[in-house]
Motif scaffolding. Structure first.
Motif, short mmCIF file in Angstrom:
data_model
loop_
_atom_site.label_atom_id
_atom_site.label_comp_id
_atom_site.label_asym_id
_atom_site.label_seq_id
_atom_site.Cartn_x
_atom_site.Cartn_y
_atom_site.Cartn_z
N UNK A 213 0.84 -1.19 0.00
CA UNK A 213 0.00 0.00 0.00
C UNK A 213 0.88 1.25 0.00
N UNK A 214 0.22 2.38 -0.20
CA UNK A 214 0.94 3.66 -0.20
C UNK A 214 0.18 4.64 0.69
N UNK A 215 0.93 5.38 1.51
CA UNK A 215 0.34 6.31 2.47
C UNK A 215 1.04 7.65 2.36
N UNK A 216 0.27 8.74 2.42
CA UNK A 216 0.89 10.05 2.28
C UNK A 216 0.65 10.92 3.49
N UNK A 217 1.75 11.50 3.99
CA UNK A 217 1.66 12.56 5.01
C UNK A 217 1.19 13.83 4.31
N UNK A 218 0.03 14.37 4.75
CA UNK A 218 -0.51 15.59 4.14
C UNK A 218 -1.14 16.49 5.19
N UNK A 219 -0.84 17.75 5.13
CA UNK A 219 -1.60 18.74 5.90
C UNK A 219 -2.39 19.64 4.93
N UNK A 220 -1.69 20.41 4.11
CA UNK A 220 -2.36 21.34 3.19
C UNK A 220 -3.24 20.63 2.17
N UNK A 237 -2.92 12.23 8.51
CA UNK A 237 -3.21 13.55 9.09
C UNK A 237 -4.40 14.18 8.36
N UNK A 238 -4.25 14.49 7.06
CA UNK A 238 -5.37 15.02 6.27
C UNK A 238 -5.98 16.27 6.87
N UNK A 239 -5.12 17.12 7.41
CA UNK A 239 -5.57 18.24 8.24
C UNK A 239 -6.54 19.20 7.54
N UNK A 240 -6.16 19.63 6.35
CA UNK A 240 -7.00 20.64 5.67
C UNK A 240 -7.79 20.01 4.52
#
Ligand SMILES: [Zn+2]
Length: 404
Positions: A213-220, A237-240
């Protein structure tokens, strides 16, 4: 090894209503049967009984996002300078503490020179106690990108493909990429996009081709969108998150793994050495926390598939202490019903880890990974902290807070 746990309330992790007087039949490390005591099959009747009257059984908790090599007491930038042996020994201790809080499975998404993979080997071989593990190996980031001090830096699709294959060669189950800046890397803007769609897509395709699988660290939001377009399986995270990206995730089946606890440090428990880091991070985290709450609400309204991770170890304000209990407490604070929070931390996370055929719910045929609690978490989610005992593969591994 065969026994039946009797007398307890059973929450099986599927979202079905709790069974008040339940029986859980365990045989050879797996669940042979689970249900109402009155319906216990004949073949389980003569079997040794374990009395759990007045207690509650839940599936072993799963943490879909943590950093087992890092103590969450010191900055990773500092810790990477430490002797490797010391990091190894501390990670053994962290693994033990994670197990003691009822978390029987974790996904490490950023370790230290493959220490986490060797730790997994040692746990699986029975040398040291610890949770089941999925691992990413080194995170992939652009040159100078978020977490570069623990990363395999790569630029351009060709290098990204190669970097992903290197992690898989070492034993990675998932490829972790940095789509935006991050709070733990000084001087970065969490809103700024980093790896491009083309770069991430090359690594995602390499991962998928090898069944990973593939996972991405993202805020913006820009980084979230790039990650979805690249074919990522989960947004960490998926903050915004916004309406558009939430819709895209529903359409493509991309999972959302919020990490709420890390943005809410326990201010009564900040080590002296982390006070300056607290000053630096506090305004960033306050902003992240407000946005995270909106993202969780939006994701639930839209029907995005939701998992959960603690991000413990990621910064010096996130120690490994009741990681998943804290996440569930914040989910409930954000309006998630207790039962749904439990399902997120068990069944949903098993799906995020692609381990749901064997883990995540207390159903016949799955591993007997479960926690016996002294109080009912449906009445108060904080009762998940009241761990009486923990079983992994049918073996009691924790008794009254003591790791066996
Ligand atoms: Zn993290």
């Amino acid at each position: 090894m065969e026994y039946v746990v009797t007398g307890a309330r059973l929450i099986d992790g599927t979202g079905a209503a709790a069974i008040t007087d339940a029986a859980l039949h365990v045989r050879d490390g797996k669940i042979a049967w689970a249900g109402a005591a009155s319906a216990l099959p004949d073949d389980a009747k003569g079997v040794q009984k374990i009395d759990a009257a007045g207690k509650t059984i839940i599936p072993g908790l799963i943490d879909a996002h943590l950093h087992i090599c890092w103590n969450g007491r010191e900055s990773v930038l500092e810790l990477v300078k430490r002797e490797r042996d010391l990091i190894v020994l501390e990670s053994v201790n962290i693994a033990k503490r994670i197990l003691a809080t009822g978390t029987t499975t974790v996904r490490d998404v950023g370790g230290h020179n493959y220490v986490e993979m060797h730790l997994r080997q040692a746990i699986n071989a029975g040398h040291v106690p610890g949770p089941r593990m999925r691992v990413s190996g080194k995170v992939l980031c652009m040159t100078g990108g978020h977490g570069y001090f623990i990363a395999r830096e790569a630029d351009g699709p060709d290098e990204m493909r190669k970097a992903a294959r290197e992690q898989i060669k070492m034993g990675a189950d998932t490829i972790k990429m940095m789509a935006t800046g991050g709070a733990a890397t000084p001087g970065q803007d969490v809103m700024a996009s980093q790896l491009t769609v083309e770069e991430m897509k090359a690594a995602v395709d390499a991962a998928h081709a090898m069944g990973r699988t593939a996972a991405a660290h993202c805020h913006g939001t820009g980084g979230i969108k790039n990650s979805i377009l690249a074919g990522m399986d989960s947004i960490e995270h998926g903050t915004f998150l916004d309406e558009e990206t939430a819709d895209m995730m529903v359409e493509r089946g991309t999972a959302f793994v919020p990490t709420i606890g890390v943005a809410n440090p326990d201010l009564n428990d900040i080590p002296d050495n982390a006070q300056s880091e607290l000053k630096r991070l506090q305004p960033i985290l306050a902003n992240v926390n407000v946005a995270m709450r909106k993202s969780v609400e939006l994701a639930r309204r839209k029907g995005v598939f939701i998992g959960s991770g603690s991000d413990a170890g990621g910064n010096p304000l996130s120690p490994h202490k009741y990681n998943m209990a804290r996440e569930m407490e914040f989910l409930v604070e954000f309006g998630v019903p207790e039962m749904e929070a439990l399902v997120i931390a068990t069944r949903n996370n098993a799906k995020v880890l692609r381990w749901d055929k064997e883990l995540g719910t207390l159903e016949a045929g799955k591993f007997a990974d479960f926690v016996i609690l002294d109080a009912n978490p449906l009445e108060n989610i904080s009762n998940v902290r009241k761990v009486s005992s923990v079983y992994k593969g049918g073996q009691k591994v924790v008794d009254q807070g003591i790791v066996l």
